[in-house]
Design an enzyme around this catalytic site. Structure first.
Site, mmCIF file in Angstrom:
data_model
loop_
_atom_site.group_PDB
_atom_site.id
_atom_site.type_symbol
_atom_site.label_atom_id
_atom_site.label_comp_id
_atom_site.label_asym_id
_atom_site.label_seq_id
_atom_site.Cartn_x
_atom_site.Cartn_y
_atom_site.Cartn_z
ATOM 1 N N GLY A 21 -5.212 -4.906 7.072
ATOM 2 C CA GLY A 21 -6.136 -4.117 7.378
ATOM 3 C C GLY A 21 -7.291 -4.415 8.333
ATOM 4 O O GLY A 21 -7.670 -3.662 9.203
ATOM 5 N N ARG A 61 -14.052 -7.859 -0.110
ATOM 6 C CA ARG A 61 -13.486 -7.545 1.141
ATOM 7 C C ARG A 61 -12.974 -5.905 0.980
ATOM 8 O O ARG A 61 -12.172 -5.646 -0.054
ATOM 9 C CB ARG A 61 -12.408 -8.463 1.268
ATOM 10 C CG ARG A 61 -11.377 -8.031 2.419
ATOM 11 C CD ARG A 61 -10.248 -7.381 2.026
ATOM 12 N NE ARG A 61 -9.065 -7.072 3.203
ATOM 13 C CZ ARG A 61 -7.964 -6.155 2.976
ATOM 14 N NH1 ARG A 61 -7.811 -5.641 2.196
ATOM 15 N NH2 ARG A 61 -7.314 -6.160 4.525
ATOM 16 N N THR A 85 0.878 -1.178 0.001
ATOM 17 C CA THR A 85 -0.045 -0.070 0.262
ATOM 18 C C THR A 85 0.870 1.108 -0.066
ATOM 19 O O THR A 85 2.143 1.163 0.411
ATOM 20 C CB THR A 85 -0.775 -0.129 1.228
ATOM 21 O OG1 THR A 85 -1.882 -0.988 1.234
ATOM 22 C CG2 THR A 85 -1.614 1.242 1.525
ATOM 23 N N THR A 113 -0.249 1.100 6.600
ATOM 24 C CA THR A 113 -0.094 0.113 5.711
ATOM 25 C C THR A 113 -0.047 -1.153 6.618
ATOM 26 O O THR A 113 0.443 -1.065 7.503
ATOM 27 C CB THR A 113 1.047 0.200 4.783
ATOM 28 O OG1 THR A 113 1.389 -1.168 4.163
ATOM 29 C CG2 THR A 113 2.216 0.329 5.593
ATOM 30 N N GLY A 114 -0.736 -2.533 6.120
ATOM 31 C CA GLY A 114 -0.870 -3.425 7.026
ATOM 32 C C GLY A 114 -1.809 -4.508 7.001
ATOM 33 O O GLY A 114 -2.708 -4.333 5.853
ATOM 34 N N GLY A 157 -10.447 -3.254 2.844
ATOM 35 C CA GLY A 157 -9.377 -3.008 3.969
ATOM 36 C C GLY A 157 -9.629 -1.865 4.733
ATOM 37 O O GLY A 157 -10.389 -1.067 4.607
ATOM 38 N N ASP A 158 -8.248 -1.342 5.385
ATOM 39 C CA ASP A 158 -8.439 -0.157 6.216
ATOM 40 C C ASP A 158 -8.169 1.068 5.669
ATOM 41 O O ASP A 158 -8.517 2.364 5.894
ATOM 42 C CB ASP A 158 -7.497 -0.217 7.422
ATOM 43 C CG ASP A 158 -5.900 -0.529 6.958
ATOM 44 O OD1 ASP A 158 -5.763 -1.229 5.737
ATOM 45 O OD2 ASP A 158 -4.878 0.162 7.326
#
Ligand code: ASP
Length: 331
Positions: free
Chosen positions: A250, A224, A196, A247-248, A226-227
């Protein structure tokens, strides 16, 4: 004698101006990331390492140029993220990971700390630069978050550049999906990094902004999200407090409300950007998640925090700081 005194005073003035710039609040500052995750030196060739560093430097230069001209934090984070979306090494825009159905579903968000205006998009498939669409959502719609078909329709009405979904395809990302399905692996096994991209900035007027863009996680399905496009999880900015891009993994970042929690700790508890970021990344880690954040504070201090072996990252200030780093143990 008088000439000497005048000369001495001139020297002192120059000296103190330089000190104000390096020692005090910089006029502007910028930090960016290109994803965090498992980044081991043994998996990296010298060429790859150099290519990533050059890409991070180019994005840093693009954002710094905006801020150095007196441009806004919002324009700077937009310029950085567009640049990284266009670079197929990163998992955003071109080079986005493949979904389970062998497509790409892109998420992005942007937030203006000045008035806490925000825009985000989720699951778009044909918008060349999702961060530009997120910005249009913020500036040209009455909404904060648009998803899927409706977001595409809005992009069309706004005249944004649309591309064939195959435009986002790249061979390494396809290979990652093939390996995942063939060997029944998880996204975390096939992504050597999450990938990301994001940026945070403080401009000369003291305004903060943050932006994030991603293809999400390899093999994601069921639409889906993510964050990254969730305001307060992967992206947040509030003048006087902080700007954050994450980033990671989510799901964990959403559950912890990472970006907003970092800002809240800074404004309510008076914690530094570093202390707040470390504490909240610690919460993510305690739940079993991983990743990283970049943070800018109201004074233009920036911080990186991660519980991963690396995060592609860079930062710059008007005071002359220039840093590009990949591994967790680099300064
Ligand atoms: N945070 C992103 C997501 O969960 C993935 C990433 O950071 O690469 O969608």
């Amino acid at each position: 004698m008088l000439v000497m005194i005048a000369g001495l005073m001139a020297l002192l003035t120059v000296g103190s101006a330089a000190m104000a710039e390096t020692g005090g609040t910089p006029q502007w500052s910028l930090a960016l990331h290109g994803g965090a995750g498992t980044l081991d030196r043994k998996d990296m060739t010298a060429e790859r390492d150099a290519a990533y560093r050059a890409a991070l430097q180019a994005a840093l230069d693009a954002g710094s140029a905006v801020l150095a001209k007196g441009g806004s934090a919002l324009d700077a984070v937009t310029a950085v993220v567009v640049r990284l979306e266009e670079d197929e090494k990163f998992n955003a825009g071109k080079g986005a990971v493949f979904t389970w159905e062998r497509g790409h579903e892109l998420d992005a968000a942007i937030m203006d700390g000045k008035n806490r205006a925000a825009g985000s998009v989720a699951g778009v498939t044909t918008v060349r630069n999702p961060v530009l669409l997120a910005r249009r959502v913020m500036e040209a719609s009455p909404h904060v978050m648009l998803a899927g078909r409706g977001a595409e329709q809005f992009a069309k009405e706004q005249g944004l550049e649309l591309v064939d979904p195959a435009w986002f395809d790249t061979a390494p990302r396809r290979e990652a999906l093939e390996r995942m399905t063939r060997d029944k692996l998880s996204a975390l096994d096939v992504d050597i990094k999450f990938g990301t991209v994001g940026a945070v900035a403080r401009d000369a007027a003291g305004n903060l902004a943050a932006a994030t863009s991603t293809g999400g996680m390899t093999g994601k399905r069921w639409s889906r999200i993510g964050d990254a496009p969730v305001i307060g999880a992967g992206t947040y900015a509030e003048n006087g407090a902080c700007a954050v891009s994450a980033t990671g993994w989510g799901e964990y970042f959403i559950r912890v409300g990472v970006a907003r929690t970092i800002c809240a700790r800074m404004s309510m508890l008076g914690e530094s950007a570093q202390a707040a970021a470390d504490a909240v990344i610690g919460e993510v880690a305690a739940l079993g998640g991983d990743g990283g954040v970049i943070v800018a504070d109201a004074k233009g201090e920036t911080a990186f925090s991660m519980n991963a072996t690396g995060m592609y990252r860079a930062r710059a200030t008007s005071a002359g700081l220039r840093e590009v780093a990949i591994y967790a143990d680099e300064k």
